[in-house]
Design a protein around this motif. Structure first.
Motif, PDB file in Angstrom:
ATOM      1  N   LEU A  75       0.966  -1.122  -0.023  1.00 31.37           N
ATOM      2  CA  LEU A  75       0.025  -0.039  -0.104  1.00 31.37           C
ATOM      3  C   LEU A  75       0.755   1.232   0.009  1.00 31.37           C
ATOM      4  CD1 LEU A  75      -2.548   1.737   0.466  1.00 31.37           C
ATOM      5  CD2 LEU A  75      -2.304   1.239   2.902  1.00 31.37           C
ATOM      6  N   ILE A  76       0.717   2.093  -0.816  1.00 30.66           N
ATOM      7  CA  ILE A  76       1.355   3.462  -1.031  1.00 30.66           C
ATOM      8  C   ILE A  76       0.817   4.483  -0.239  1.00 30.66           C
ATOM      9  CG2 ILE A  76       2.141   5.008  -2.625  1.00 30.66           C
ATOM     10  CD1 ILE A  76       3.234   2.203  -3.309  1.00 30.66           C
ATOM     11  N   LEU A  77       1.593   4.724   0.657  1.00 28.40           N
ATOM     12  CA  LEU A  77       1.065   5.925   1.530  1.00 28.40           C
ATOM     13  C   LEU A  77       1.549   7.476   1.168  1.00 28.40           C
ATOM     14  CD1 LEU A  77       2.289   4.358   5.132  1.00 28.40           C
ATOM     15  CD2 LEU A  77      -0.020   4.149   3.838  1.00 28.40           C
ATOM     16  N   GLN A  78       2.786   7.418   0.347  1.00 33.47           N
ATOM     17  CA  GLN A  78       3.245   8.825   0.018  1.00 33.47           C
ATOM     18  C   GLN A  78       4.061   8.273  -1.387  1.00 33.47           C
ATOM     19  OE1 GLN A  78       4.967  10.693   3.236  1.00 33.47           O
ATOM     20  NE2 GLN A  78       3.150  11.666   3.830  1.00 33.47           N
ATOM     21  N   GLY A  79       4.212   9.214  -2.280  1.00 29.86           N
ATOM     22  CA  GLY A  79       5.084   9.078  -3.447  1.00 29.86           C
ATOM     23  C   GLY A  79       4.219   8.169  -4.474  1.00 29.86           C
ATOM     24  N   GLU A  80       5.325   7.438  -5.356  1.00 24.99           N
ATOM     25  CA  GLU A  80       4.655   6.668  -6.434  1.00 24.99           C
ATOM     26  C   GLU A  80       5.876   5.736  -6.817  1.00 24.99           C
ATOM     27  OE1 GLU A  80       3.519   8.716 -10.146  1.00 24.99           O
ATOM     28  OE2 GLU A  80       4.743  10.400  -9.390  1.00 24.99           O
ATOM     29  N   GLU A  81       5.205   4.480  -7.284  1.00 30.10           N
ATOM     30  CA  GLU A  81       6.264   3.471  -7.973  1.00 30.10           C
ATOM     31  C   GLU A  81       5.600   2.743  -8.836  1.00 30.10           C
ATOM     32  OE1 GLU A  81       7.359   0.071  -5.567  1.00 30.10           O
ATOM     33  OE2 GLU A  81       6.078   0.431  -4.063  1.00 30.10           O
ATOM     34  N   ILE A  82       6.412   2.124  -9.590  1.00 31.29           N
ATOM     35  CA  ILE A  82       5.942   0.995 -10.660  1.00 31.29           C
ATOM     36  C   ILE A  82       6.401  -0.137  -9.969  1.00 31.29           C
ATOM     37  CG2 ILE A  82       6.324  -0.017 -12.962  1.00 31.29           C
ATOM     38  CD1 ILE A  82       6.675   3.091 -13.728  1.00 31.29           C
ATOM     39  N   ILE A  83       5.502  -1.040 -10.059  1.00 29.49           N
ATOM     40  CA  ILE A  83       5.842  -2.578  -9.639  1.00 29.49           C
ATOM     41  C   ILE A  83       5.669  -3.305 -10.839  1.00 29.49           C
ATOM     42  CG2 ILE A  83       5.450  -4.408  -8.109  1.00 29.49           C
ATOM     43  CD1 ILE A  83       4.341  -2.558  -6.135  1.00 29.49           C
ATOM     44  N   ARG A  84       6.683  -4.058 -11.246  1.00 28.71           N
ATOM     45  CA  ARG A  84       6.687  -5.039 -12.447  1.00 28.71           C
ATOM     46  C   ARG A  84       6.167  -6.509 -11.860  1.00 28.71           C
ATOM     47  NH1 ARG A  84      11.370  -5.658 -15.318  1.00 28.71           N
ATOM     48  NH2 ARG A  84      10.098  -6.039 -17.172  1.00 28.71           N
ATOM     49  N   TYR A  85       5.453  -7.224 -12.594  1.00 26.33           N
ATOM     50  CA  TYR A  85       4.959  -8.423 -12.427  1.00 26.33           C
ATOM     51  C   TYR A  85       4.725  -9.468 -13.377  1.00 26.33           C
ATOM     52  CZ  TYR A  85       0.387  -6.683 -13.320  1.00 26.33           C
ATOM     53  OH  TYR A  85      -0.585  -6.137 -13.994  1.00 26.33           O
ATOM     54  N   SER A  86       4.541 -10.762 -13.233  1.00 25.58           N
ATOM     55  CA  SER A  86       3.749 -11.599 -14.103  1.00 25.58           C
ATOM     56  C   SER A  86       2.868 -12.476 -13.470  1.00 25.58           C
ATOM     57  CB  SER A  86       5.113 -12.376 -14.338  1.00 25.58           C
ATOM     58  OG  SER A  86       4.816 -13.270 -15.590  1.00 25.58           O
ATOM     59  N   LEU A  87       1.747 -12.843 -14.378  1.00 21.46           N
ATOM     60  CA  LEU A  87       0.758 -13.653 -13.873  1.00 21.46           C
ATOM     61  C   LEU A  87       1.114 -15.105 -13.948  1.00 21.46           C
ATOM     62  CD1 LEU A  87      -2.012 -11.353 -15.416  1.00 21.46           C
ATOM     63  CD2 LEU A  87      -1.248 -11.431 -13.041  1.00 21.46           C
ATOM     64  N   THR A  88       2.095 -15.304 -13.596  1.00 17.66           N
ATOM     65  CA  THR A  88       2.597 -16.777 -13.448  1.00 17.66           C
ATOM     66  C   THR A  88       2.931 -17.235 -12.031  1.00 17.66           C
ATOM     67  OG1 THR A  88       4.966 -16.111 -13.687  1.00 17.66           O
ATOM     68  CG2 THR A  88       3.656 -16.723 -15.804  1.00 17.66           C
ATOM     69  N   ASP A  89       2.896 -18.542 -11.870  1.00 15.95           N
ATOM     70  CA  ASP A  89       3.387 -19.097 -10.586  1.00 15.95           C
ATOM     71  C   ASP A  89       4.917 -19.608 -10.782  1.00 15.95           C
ATOM     72  OD1 ASP A  89       3.787 -20.533  -8.264  1.00 15.95           O
ATOM     73  OD2 ASP A  89       2.316 -21.872  -8.461  1.00 15.95           O
ATOM     74  N   VAL A  90       5.599 -19.024  -9.857  1.00 15.79           N
ATOM     75  CA  VAL A  90       7.191 -19.208 -10.120  1.00 15.79           C
ATOM     76  C   VAL A  90       7.748 -19.956  -8.776  1.00 15.79           C
ATOM     77  CG1 VAL A  90       7.803 -17.444 -11.388  1.00 15.79           C
ATOM     78  CG2 VAL A  90       7.937 -16.978  -9.255  1.00 15.79           C
ATOM     79  N   ILE A  91       6.829 -20.532  -7.973  1.00 16.18           N
ATOM     80  CA  ILE A  91       7.196 -21.135  -6.569  1.00 16.18           C
ATOM     81  C   ILE A  91       8.463 -22.201  -6.901  1.00 16.18           C
ATOM     82  CG2 ILE A  91       5.511 -23.074  -6.512  1.00 16.18           C
ATOM     83  CD1 ILE A  91       5.334 -20.913  -3.749  1.00 16.18           C
ATOM     84  N   THR A  92       8.321 -22.801  -8.022  1.00 18.88           N
ATOM     85  CA  THR A  92       9.245 -23.938  -8.465  1.00 18.88           C
ATOM     86  C   THR A  92      10.531 -23.421  -9.024  1.00 18.88           C
ATOM     87  OG1 THR A  92       8.284 -24.602 -10.157  1.00 18.88           O
ATOM     88  CG2 THR A  92       7.551 -25.755  -8.119  1.00 18.88           C
ATOM     89  N   GLU A  93      10.604 -22.194  -9.386  1.00 15.59           N
ATOM     90  CA  GLU A  93      11.732 -21.515 -10.114  1.00 15.59           C
ATOM     91  C   GLU A  93      12.867 -21.651  -9.463  1.00 15.59           C
ATOM     92  OE1 GLU A  93      11.530 -20.859 -13.681  1.00 15.59           O
ATOM     93  OE2 GLU A  93       9.592 -21.726 -13.614  1.00 15.59           O
ATOM     94  N   PRO A  94      14.122 -21.612  -9.950  1.00 13.63           N
ATOM     95  CA  PRO A  94      15.441 -21.216  -9.442  1.00 13.63           C
ATOM     96  C   PRO A  94      15.398 -19.997  -8.511  1.00 13.63           C
ATOM     97  CG  PRO A  94      15.880 -22.191 -11.457  1.00 13.63           C
ATOM     98  CD  PRO A  94      14.507 -21.872 -11.428  1.00 13.63           C
TER      99      PRO A  94
END
Length: 154
Positions: A75-94
């Protein structure tokens, strides 16, 4: 991943457990903005949150992470940012565990991004990769609350 704004929480279609956390009176944006940096846990609940300032940075300098046990609400309280993401499950990735339940991906592939400003939040479920604190135009300070919710509450 679910995104929304804390001031119009009903539009986010959150699971009831997450809605109940964010709709508490003490979680109003102005209340959170006035809290000191630190760790907070409400009434011995299983979930907790941290408030603090961080510096945004160029994308190529930011790590990509995921969690296995906790859902994140950022949750952003002050300022701004970009968050990059992917709609994948990486739980087993290295990946390597930098600290408890913080796994850093070795070769992330991120296909999406979201621009967040004060009041905006995003959730990341375990296994969802995310690269937070990416700068918008130039490096700047952002203040945020990061909630950690155990998956057995969802």
């Amino acid at each position: 991943m679910i995104a929304g704004n804390i001031n119009i929480l009903k539009l986010a279609t959150l699971p009831e457990s997450l809605y109940n956390i964010l709709s508490r009176p003490e979680m109003e944006l102005t209340n959170l903005q006035h809290l000191a940096d630190g760790y907070y846990q409400v009434d011995q609940e299983k979930w907790f949150y941290n408030i603090g300032n961080s510096q945004t940075a160029p994308i190529d300098t930011r790590h990509t992470e995921f969690h296995k046990q906790f859902l994140d609400i950022q949750l952003i309280l002050q300022g701004e940012e970009i968050i990059r993401y992917s709609l994948t499950d990486v739980i087993t990735e290295p990946a390597f565990e930098k600290k408890p339940d913080l796994f850093i991906l070795e070769s992330p592939i991120l296909t999406n991004s979201i621009h967040l400003k004060a009041g905006d939040f995003v959730t990341f479920y375990p296994g969802e990769p995310h690269q937070a604190l990416c700068m918008v135009d130039e490096p700047r300070m952002v203040r945020k609350a990061v909630f950690k919710v155990p998956m057995n509450m969802i």
